[in-house]
Scaffold this motif. Structure first.
Motif, PDB file in Angstrom:
ATOM      1  N   VAL C 131     -24.340 -27.385 -14.252  1.00 25.58           N
ATOM      2  CA  VAL C 131     -23.597 -26.125 -14.345  1.00 25.58           C
ATOM      3  C   VAL C 131     -23.661 -25.375 -13.007  1.00 25.58           C
ATOM      4  N   ILE C 140     -15.000 -24.582 -12.947  1.00 23.54           N
ATOM      5  CA  ILE C 140     -15.536 -24.270 -14.265  1.00 23.54           C
ATOM      6  C   ILE C 140     -16.426 -25.451 -14.674  1.00 23.54           C
ATOM      7  N   PRO C 141     -17.693 -25.170 -15.077  1.00 27.99           N
ATOM      8  CA  PRO C 141     -18.624 -26.271 -15.354  1.00 27.99           C
ATOM      9  C   PRO C 141     -18.029 -27.337 -16.279  1.00 27.99           C
ATOM     10  N   ILE C 143     -19.346 -29.486 -18.229  1.00 29.41           N
ATOM     11  CA  ILE C 143     -19.886 -29.671 -19.578  1.00 29.41           C
ATOM     12  C   ILE C 143     -19.365 -28.624 -20.560  1.00 29.41           C
ATOM     13  N   PHE C 144     -18.679 -27.583 -20.039  1.00 29.41           N
ATOM     14  CA  PHE C 144     -18.064 -26.609 -20.949  1.00 29.41           C
ATOM     15  C   PHE C 144     -16.689 -27.085 -21.394  1.00 29.41           C
ATOM     16  N   ARG C 145     -16.210 -28.162 -20.797  1.00 27.97           N
ATOM     17  CA  ARG C 145     -14.824 -28.519 -21.013  1.00 27.97           C
ATOM     18  C   ARG C 145     -14.602 -29.837 -21.734  1.00 27.97           C
ATOM     19  N   LYS C 146     -15.499 -30.816 -21.500  1.00 27.64           N
ATOM     20  CA  LYS C 146     -15.222 -32.078 -22.154  1.00 27.64           C
ATOM     21  C   LYS C 146     -16.479 -32.894 -22.434  1.00 27.64           C
TER      22      LYS C 146
END
Lengths: 203, 203, 203
Positions: C131, C140-141, C143-146
């Motif tokens: 992150v 945008i990090p 791991i927040f997205r996929k």
């Protein structure tokens, strides 16, 4: 005394660099204040957090907050005149990172850390205010992209431990290390020296 | 009791503001949870780190994590209905920053810091969750750009110390200060008041 | 011994992932080093700060800094060859998050925190280096997205406490939890599983 004057000049130079970046991003008065603030004290704050030295230093001493506040007010009013001071500001900033580097090294020694960690803390003290400034302004930190900056701090910090190991007196080594940081930065900017290009390895 | 209800309503309002920003950025479920979380507890966490109050408060009390988790689940399910609650959410948020400001001031007093640092901690408690939210979502923090928001917290915090110095009882000053923050924010939004434009000085 | 080898392999994998992201952003040598560094030790640092475990762990042990430095040098020189190691790197990274998750859980238990907070700390140890890497690189990090990533850590951490509550021996539960994290991540990537889409609720 000289030490404190330089500390304040460094704080001023960092705060002004924060104001300039924040105003370029068209932030409002509060935003400009905060950016000036984190640019000046962000590196030292991160250092104090990592070694557990809390409450962090600027919370226990009004000098920093006062200096930054006054600097911001003047910088906003005289923003058009600041361009004539570009060279003085660069000099303050350069003296500032020299001093901040050794301040950080000293804190590391007090916390009984290894030399390499002290150098790391010194570099962080000098450079990470600018990193936080750039993150808050939604930019990739400038010191990750160009110029000798952090490298001068690392070499300066290393030279301190080298000189100590050669039995030089601590106070002399301290001053020489600051001069090394300042000289490297000045030389790098004057002669346009940057880090070796690591992308030539790529096809 | 009233105090705790307001605290929870503030947490809910902050969490929902996090969910809305995160869903606008099309983050996945985990991303939405984390953004809601940092929006709610980020300011208090930063405050606790700076004064060395660790483990930070939400690690020792399940209320916050539980409240945020339930809020996120409901906010995601009823996201289309949230727009009808815009005014209630704004009110919770405003009450929230009033309360969080004075919570931060109190922590500063406990750590025996100077009034100005207490005001700083209060403002940080109220506002920096939103700052971290915006950084994680790759935006320049909204409170650096528009509206009276942090300014209301600063004035409210200052009014507390002013009232104390006028020998008002602490608990009264505490409540008045919260009301000052809330009123200023409400007035600023109703009348479209913002900070003075610092760019008029520019040529 | 096995434990330490895996720890180092995890550090290496995280550092390489940092180098790859940093080089994509065309950062200079110093930038690449710092990004590799924060990717490897950022999660553990944040964990140690939150629970007040300072000076943070990598400041007291040269292994991490040394491993990361050597990794970065090799990764920059052999960056064109790294693509042939994609599968090995993915495996190290996956083993790394399994181990880091339980390392974080252990630190939480030492600090006498509630199970849910321990799971939180474990997930943070495993995921937040990435992150911070993404924030510093102005993204945008990821791991927040996929992808299932943090979710594997959460489930793994939870399975540890479940197994303990079923009176399994701690050391067994520890190993099973690591295997759960690794298996979930492998399964998710092999079968393209991701978190349920929360945007179908939207009109």
């Amino acid at each position: 005394m000289l030490y404190q004057i330089i500390d304040i000049l460094g704080t001023v130079a960092f705060a002004i660099s924060g104001v300039l970046v924040a105003m370029e991003k068209r932030l409002d008065l509060f935003g400009v204040l905060i950016i000036a603030f984190v640019t000046s004290i962000g590196g030292g704050t991160l250092r104090d957090l990592l070694i557990g030295n809390t409450p962090v230093v600027w919370m226990r001493d009004l000098t920093y907050v006062g200096t930054i506040f006054i600097t911001v007010v003047f910088a906003i009013i005289f923003v058009n005149q600041l361009k004539y001071l570009r060279k003085s500001l660069f000099l303050f900033d350069t003296i500032g990172i020299g001093l901040y580097t050794m301040l950080g090294v000293e804190k590391g020694l007090e916390a009984e850390l290894l030399p390499i960690m002290c150098i790391f803390l010194g570099t962080m003290t000098a450079c990470f205010g600018g990193v936080i400034r750039d993150i808050l302004c939604n930019e990739i930190p400038v010191i990750f992209r160009k110029e000798i900056y952090a490298t001068a701090c690392i070499v300066g910090g290393a030279s301190y431990f080298l000189l100590i190991s050669l039995s030089l007196k601590e106070s002399y080594a301290y001053i020489v290390a600051i001069i090394v940081v300042i000289s490297l930065r000045l030389l790098a900017v004057c002669f346009g020296i940057s880090l070796p290009n690591i992308y030539k390895f790529r096809s």
